[in-house]
Write an enzyme that holds these catalytic residues in place. Structure first.
Site, PDB file in Angstrom:
ATOM      1  N   GLU A 190      -6.634 -48.661 -66.751  1.00 57.52           N
ATOM      2  CA  GLU A 190      -6.943 -48.245 -68.130  1.00 57.52           C
ATOM      3  C   GLU A 190      -5.945 -48.802 -69.133  1.00 57.52           C
ATOM      4  OE1 GLU A 190      -6.779 -46.076 -65.589  1.00 57.52           O
ATOM      5  OE2 GLU A 190      -8.882 -45.517 -65.306  1.00 57.52           O
ATOM      6  N   HIS A 196     -12.158 -34.108 -64.670  1.00 56.05           N
ATOM      7  CA  HIS A 196     -13.386 -34.743 -65.194  1.00 56.05           C
ATOM      8  C   HIS A 196     -14.049 -33.892 -66.268  1.00 56.05           C
ATOM      9  CE1 HIS A 196     -12.705 -36.835 -61.400  1.00 56.05           C
ATOM     10  NE2 HIS A 196     -13.457 -37.813 -61.848  1.00 56.05           N
TER      11      HIS A 196
END
Lengths: 345, 332
Positions: free
Chosen positions: A67, A136
């Protein structure tokens, strides 16, 4: 002779987000789309499905699970004239990239005296409601609104999602584009035990074809009312509607859509009219965006307030797995706050 | 992938009857447990994410065979197999999947987040690659405390691209930490093949620029894993520093439970199932060595299915966690 091409198409939020990228890839050759699983696979939530086949691997491509590298590279691309639209697979995965976002993307314009900019969009699914557990389900919006030099937006429906994503890609500054994943397939009303209503049954699932924009920094009054103003965004917009309907309280609901820049005028006008304000978000309450909103409303509307401002938000806990619906600020909790502000005087 | 022929097992690994039967049972427990978890998911008893380990069983079982008391294990989100191999109770693992009070984290963690201090299992981490520096820290603690324990730090081919892998590897070699970086290369980071995301697909070379030795291993053969692992363990345990093991393996099921599976062909999956299955290979070692009969193995399977059934029953009978649990264990 007959032009029966529809001006709008029924879409869910995934299709609307894909369509926005499709429109911009077609319109501007400087637009590139990449991220983890984004190219060949079409994205974990399918938001880029078919785009690589249509525009080629040079413009729509897979990135490694890196990322920080993804965002850092996008900043470099942007500084040299491209318009990258990158996907971080879940908002919970953005943290390795936070250094690049907060110290490079957000500050490039300022420290280069306006010579360089970072015109990139970082899309990421946010929020809970899908049993994702603590890694999540998070809602990290205030980590971005706390950083000057970023724009942070969060659409709540397909129409806004497409128009705001196009506006974000065309924007010359870095935009954090949060996608409430619980809303991808329908306007979730907060009752997790009821079947999902699809976007095809909701007016905001009617999406214009082609190019249009929804300006960043403009809130939307999704329900007019005179008793209390509810400030909400993302998943909480429909939860707030449900709470208003179930309590019968005549609430005016403002979907902020854009957290920064914030449409303070619309908020102030509404609260001055209703005299009451309830703020709803899914992120944990302490240092949440509700704190900022509460301070602003107090500063701007103090003499119009007839009751203390209430905040309904996620508890100050990690996002739980099994107890998701105890954490989630559903219609019952919002309804309690509405009653409470109505009874305050 | 190196595809050893299941019908003609290598014989130079010198595994005893008891060892082979133990590996067989341990692998079969993982397989049957995961099949049951898949069923419970399909029936709606498990929600959210659930990453099954089916196909990769030889990796953890082969490494487990080399562990000594005190060695630690840490891994990512495809963690059920590691927990069972560590000796954690299948009931507690299954009950965490169903989000019940009897789960290892009382339902607060779910499939990806479970721990056991007793078994020295340090999780279960849902963020890709985040456990790798932690495993390095465990190894630091071993060295600091002057023990000879080794940290078995597992991650996948996808995680191997995270920047923190390289930060951790550099520190591990710089400080000669007893950590084994075990890369479970199942060839797909969710839906992205290693060929589309790795400039260097030989992952055993990941530590090369730090001078960390690495070995490529047939991760579908429990004895090959044990053999390669032995050298790595010896290296780490005797103060020589970290080691990289690239386990070439394969997952049969989707990445999680909703996986369109468009990124590979059914033939590819079937071929590996038929020709490289780790449990079949172990079965072959046992039968060709005449260590047990097919009937004996059927009996073992029956016993394991019973263990798994009891775990599943427990996971459905255990109560939902008390709402008050939402607020516990946030701070001391």
């Amino acid at each position: 002779m007959f032009d029966d091409k529809p001006e709008t198409t029924r879409m869910n939020m995934i299709q609307a987000i894909r369509d926005a990228q499709d429109v911009m890839l077609g319109k501007d050759e400087n637009v590139v789309v990449f991220g983890e699983d984004v190219g060949y696979f079409g994205g974990v939530f399918r938001c880029t499905e078919g785009l690589q086949a249509k525009y080629g691997k040079q413009r729509v491509f897979d990135a490694p699970i890196s990322e920080s590298g993804i965002v850092g590279a996008a900043i470099g691309m942007g500084a040299y004239g491209l318009r990258p639209c990158v996907e971080v697979q879940f908002a919970d995965y953005v943290f390795p990239a936070y250094d690049q976002i907060s110290q490079e993307a957000a500050r490039l314009r300022y420290r280069s005296n306006g010579q360089f900019t970072a015109p990139l969009v970082i899309r990421m699914p946010t929020g809970g409601g899908i049993f994702g557990g603590q890694t999540h389900s998070q809602s990290p919006e205030t980590l971005f609104t706390h950083v000057s030099g970023l724009k942070t937006v969060i659409p709540s429906n397909p129409y806004d999602a497409k128009g705001m994503l196009i506006a974000s890609i065309e924007d010359d500054d870095p935009v954090i584009f949060l996608e409430p994943k619980r809303l991808y397939n329908g306007p979730f009303d907060g009752h997790h035990d009821k079947p999902v209503v699809p976007w095809s049954k909701h007016p905001k699932g009617e999406v214009p074809t082609g190019h249009y924009t929804v300006p960043l920094g403009k809130a939307d009054i999704v329900r007019e009312g005179k008793d209390v103003t509810i400030l909400a965004y993302g998943t909480m917009v429909f939860v707030a509607e449900t709470a208003a309907n179930e309590t019968g309280i005549d609430a005016e609901i403002i979907d902020l859509r854009s957290l920064l820049p914030l449409d303070i005028e619309t908020i102030v006008e509404s609260v001055k009219k209703t005299g009451r304000c309830v703020i709803v978000h899914e992120a944990t309450i302490t240092s949440g965006f509700g704190g900022e909103l509460s301070a602003l409303v107090q500063e701007e509307c103090f003499y119009h307030l007839e009751a203390p401002i209430e905040r309904v938000a996620g508890w100050d806990t990690p996002y739980p797995h099994a107890q998701e619906w105890h954490y989630f600020p559903g219609p019952a909790r919002v309804g309690e706050a509405l009653k409470s502000v109505m009874e305050a005087v | 992938m190196a595809q050893a022929d299941a019908s003609s097992p290598k014989s130079n690994y010198n595994a005893t009857k008891d060892e082979l039967l133990k590996y067989y049972k341990d692998m079969l427990l993982i397989r049957r447990f995961e099949e049951k978890a898949g069923q419970l998911y399909g029936m709606g008893h498990i929600g959210g994410f659930c990453h099954l380990y089916i196909g990769q069983e030889a990796v953890v079982v082969g490494m487990e065979a080399l562990k000594k008391e005190g060695d630690q294990v840490i891994t990512g989100y495809r963690d059920h197999g590691h927990m069972l191999a560590c000796g954690m109770d299948p009931k507690g693992v299954m009950a965490e999947l169903t989000g019940r009070e009897g789960g290892y984290s009382k339902g607060k963690g779910g499939s990806m987040h479970m721990f056991s201090t007793e078994k020295k299992f340090y999780g279960g981490h849902g963020i890709v690659g985040a456990q790798i520096p932690l495993g390095t820290g465990l190894a630091f603690a071993n060295r600091y405390n002057g023990n000879d324990s080794v940290s078995l730090t597992y991650f996948g081919d996808g995680a191997a691209n995270q920047g923190q892998v390289f930060e951790a590897m550099n520190m591990a070699q710089l400080w000669k930490l007893p950590v084994i970086f075990i890369i479970e290369n199942n060839q797909y980071a969710m839906g992205t093949s290693i060929k589309r995301s790795h400039a260097e697909t030989h992952l055993y070379r990941r530590g090369a620029s730090f001078g960390i030795p690495g070995t490529e291993v047939d991760g579908m053969d429990v004895l090959a894993v044990r053999e390669a692992g032995r050298e790595a363990m010896e290296h780490a345990r005797t103060g020589k520093g970290p080691y990289v093991l690239e386990m070439k393996t394969y997952r049969y099921r989707g990445h999680s439970m909703s996986d369109p599976a468009k990124y590979r062909t059914r033939d590819e999956v079937d071929d590996i199932r038929t020709n490289s299955d780790p449990i079949k290979k172990c079965e072959n070692y046992i039968l060709s060595g005449k260590h047990a009969s097919e009937d004996d193995l059927k009996e073992i399977d029956k016993e394991i299915k019973q263990v798994v059934k009891e775990a599943a029953d427990f996971s459905l009978e255990s109560p939902e966690p008390d709402p008050k649990e939402l607020f516990t264990d946030i701070l001391a």
